[in-house]
Design an enzyme around this catalytic site. Structure first.
Site, PDB file in Angstrom:
ATOM      1  CG  ASP A  59      -5.016  -2.697   9.075  1.00 36.66           C
ATOM      2  OD1 ASP A  59      -4.159  -2.134   9.651  1.00 36.66           O
ATOM      3  OD2 ASP A  59      -5.990  -2.017   8.759  1.00 36.66           O
ATOM      4  CB  CYS A 105      -1.077  -0.051   1.185  1.00 37.64           C
ATOM      5  SG  CYS A 105      -1.865  -1.382   1.389  1.00 37.64           S
ATOM      6  CB  CYS A 107      -6.756  -3.951  -0.175  1.00 39.59           C
ATOM      7  SG  CYS A 107      -5.383  -4.370   1.161  1.00 39.59           S
ATOM      8  CB  CYS A 145      -2.301   1.425   4.434  1.00 41.67           C
ATOM      9  SG  CYS A 145      -2.663   0.253   5.066  1.00 41.67           S
ATOM     10  CG  ASP A 146      -7.139   0.214   6.577  1.00 38.89           C
ATOM     11  OD1 ASP A 146      -6.091   0.161   6.822  1.00 38.89           O
ATOM     12  OD2 ASP A 146      -8.147  -0.435   6.891  1.00 38.89           O
ATOM     13  CE  LYS A 147      -7.525   0.830  10.805  1.00 42.52           C
ATOM     14  NZ  LYS A 147      -7.443  -0.048   9.761  1.00 42.52           N
ATOM     15  CD  GLU A 177      -9.060  -3.789   9.825  1.00 34.73           C
ATOM     16  OE1 GLU A 177      -9.377  -2.710   9.529  1.00 34.73           O
ATOM     17  OE2 GLU A 177      -8.751  -4.657   9.115  1.00 34.73           O
ATOM     18  CB  SER A 203     -11.181  -6.102   7.248  1.00 34.51           C
ATOM     19  OG  SER A 203     -10.735  -5.812   5.888  1.00 34.51           O
TER      20      SER A 203
END
Length: 561
Positions: A84, A52, A194, A125-127, A445, A471
């Site tokens: 993650d 990512c 992702c 990335c998601d965070k 998650e 997630s």
């Protein structure tokens, strides 16, 4: 440049008394001319530990070129990221949501200390995406967010969720170990976040429609010329924002957050968006609650047939025009606030004015008269198991209700083992508790358990509820973010195997078939477990984090909840 363009850097480098600061900066490459330019901090989340973010340093360099070319002086600095995808299902995942706060704190600390006048933050990335936005909101200096871009599909249309679900298929006996290894070797072909409408693509889309990214930024492939141009243009655009003194607080308004919620629903996005949008709103002082998701969700349909519950990947949506045509559809239908200001200096409606519709025959984005679901898949549930609220992800493919006996576990690891060994049976409501923000700590998650359930063919036969979270890749009949969490004495803490639980996604209820007196009696005899961590960042997080229903922030008035 206008007088306010150097509001912060002038305090650091101007005047005879600041000679020591200039001396330090000269060693990094500053010239006499640079000290008279607005300084633009480029917050890079580069790291070689995850696909990512593995390409983001080169994107930061492109953003720096754009800022320098527009008359600024760029300074690249790094913050952390975690993965993650690597940590899911392990103790290490407890650091994931914690990293959002570390990222926000570190960007705020560097920019506040060094006196940057404007900022470009690049996340992949998601965070680190909501972490970047929380920092930009707190600092409230002219700023833009750039998304690192989506990954391309793996062999046979696979992605990271394909690997997680292969583990469950192997446990069921439907897949050989060598087949799992083949998917493992080919599902992740290179750089990028992702590939489905998981949390990364969800949050990138939300940030763009909110106005904090340039048009198109959220729907570009990570390794593309469009993404390079996006970074360069973002660097340039910060200088325009400085000239006009447009700050995040001017853009991240309540209507902008409503736009973000609307697009997340239309895309069938991640439940994590609820947690992150609440935290981002807190950072800029905007009142946003769980009930806003319910209110907006009544009138917004799910239109995107994207993974995890759908078929297509983000890169395939990129090929037909990305999210801009969808935003135009929503605007024309009266579902978006078109008058919201954006980082272009124009309104959302002005940005979308020339956007062309999707090509005829495409099947990724449905028309309004044929939605995947006529209202939101994000359901805010209340009831005697969730008096403070919970978040469900119900696309309708799983059904709209589920009743069954509780199968109670006190950790994710225990749950996964019992799913894989066959203890969990069709009809069960799996309960995973003590995984909330304080109880985990860190609110892991539950991707490994949900993927194992799907891989074992139990997606329609088993429900899962937790005070943890999910997630963006999780799907099935799942309810998370249950508050108050078990560690705080929430009703989950008193559940026992065999208690009958009902999830009602039509009336938005989460109930256990016990009387109030039985619940009260059980809770009166409950004792909180010992803290799992007494030192270090997880212990500090557990002491400071607030309720998931308020965004699980560490700097807010809600921390007592």
């Amino acid at each position: 440049m206008s007088n306010h363009s150097r509001k912060y850097s002038s305090r650091v480098v101007d005047g005879n008394a600041r000679a020591p600061a200039r001396a330090m900066l000269r060693a990094t490459g500053f010239t006499d001319d640079d000290f008279h330019k607005p300084q633009v901090g480029i917050a890079s989340t580069w790291s070689n530990l995850t696909p990512c973010n593995m390409h983001i340093h080169s994107l930061a360099e492109e953003a720096a070129k754009g800022a320098d070319g527009a008359g600024g002086k760029s300074v690249i600095f790094n913050t952390i990221t975690i993965s993650d995808g690597i940590a899911n299902g392990t103790e290490g995942m407890k650091y994931s949501l914690v990293s959002r706060e570390i990222i926000a704190d570190s960007i705020e600390a560097v920019a506040g200390c060094e006196g940057f006048d404007g900022l470009v933050a690049i996340g992949g990335c998601d965070k680190n995406m909501p972490g970047c936005l929380i920092a930009l909101g707190r600092l409230n200096r002219p700023a833009i967010f750039v998304y690192g871009g989506t990954i391309l599909p793996g062999v046979n249309h696979t992605d990271i969720i394909s690997v997680f679900e292969a583990v469950g298929a192997h446990a069921k006996g439907d897949m050989k170990a060598i087949e799992v290894k083949q998917i493992e070797e080919t599902a992740i072909p290179g750089a990028g976040s992702c590939g489905g409408m998981y949390t990364a693509n969800t949050m990138a889309s939300a940030i763009e429609v909110m106005g904090m990214s340039l048009p198109g930024s959220s729907s570009q492939n990570a390794t593309s010329e469009n993404k390079i141009r996006d970074c360069q243009q973002a660097g340039e655009a910060v200088l325009h924002l400085l000239q006009q003194n447009i700050r995040p607080s001017d853009i991240m308004s309540r209507p902008a957050f409503e736009n973000a919620i609307t697009l997340v629903i239309a895309l069938g996005g991640s439940t994590n968006a609820v947690l992150h949008l609440l935290a981002m709103a807190h950072a800029v002082g905007v009142e946003l609650t769980l009930d806003d998701f319910s209110r907006i969700g009544k009138r917004v349909p799910v239109l995107a047939d994207l993974r995890p519950s759908g078929h297509y990947m983000m890169s395939e949506l990129v090929d037909i025009g990305g999210i801009l045509p969808l935003m135009k559809m929503l605007l024309d239908a009266g579902l978006l606030h078109g008058d919201c200001l954006t980082v272009t200096g124009k309104t959302l409606a002005e940005n979308l004015a020339g956007v062309q519709p999707y090509p005829d025959g495409q099947a990724i984005i449905r028309p309004f008269n044929n939605p995947i679901k006529p209202d939101s898949h994000l359901r805010i549930l209340y009831g005697n198991l969730a008096p403070g609220g919970a978040v469900a992800k119900i696309t309708g493919k799983e059904g709209l209700g589920f009743t069954g006996p509780a199968r109670v576990f006190d950790s994710e690891e225990e749950t996964l083992a019992r799913i894989l060994d066959g203890t969990v049976q069709k009809g069960d409501v799996v309960v995973i508790r003590y995984e909330g923000p304080k109880g985990g700590p860190g609110m892991r998650e539950m991707l490994s358990p949900t993927s194992a359930i799907m891989g074992k063919g139990l997606g329609k036969g088993v429900a899962l509820i937790t005070d943890g979270r999910f997630s963006g890749g999780s799907h099935g009949f799942v309810v998370g973010h249950i508050t108050p969490e078990a560690r705080q004495g929430g009703p989950l803490a008193m559940l026992e195997d065999g208690d009958i639980i009902t999830i009602d996604a039509e009336h938005n209820r989460l109930e256990v078939q016990l009387t109030d007196s039985v619940i009260a009696d059980r809770l009166s005899r409950w004792q909180p477990p010992e803290p799992r961590y007494r030192r270090g960042v997880l212990a500090k997080y557990a002491r400071t984090v607030g309720s998931a229903s308020y965004g699980a922030v560490t700097d807010g008035h809600d921390n007592a909840h």
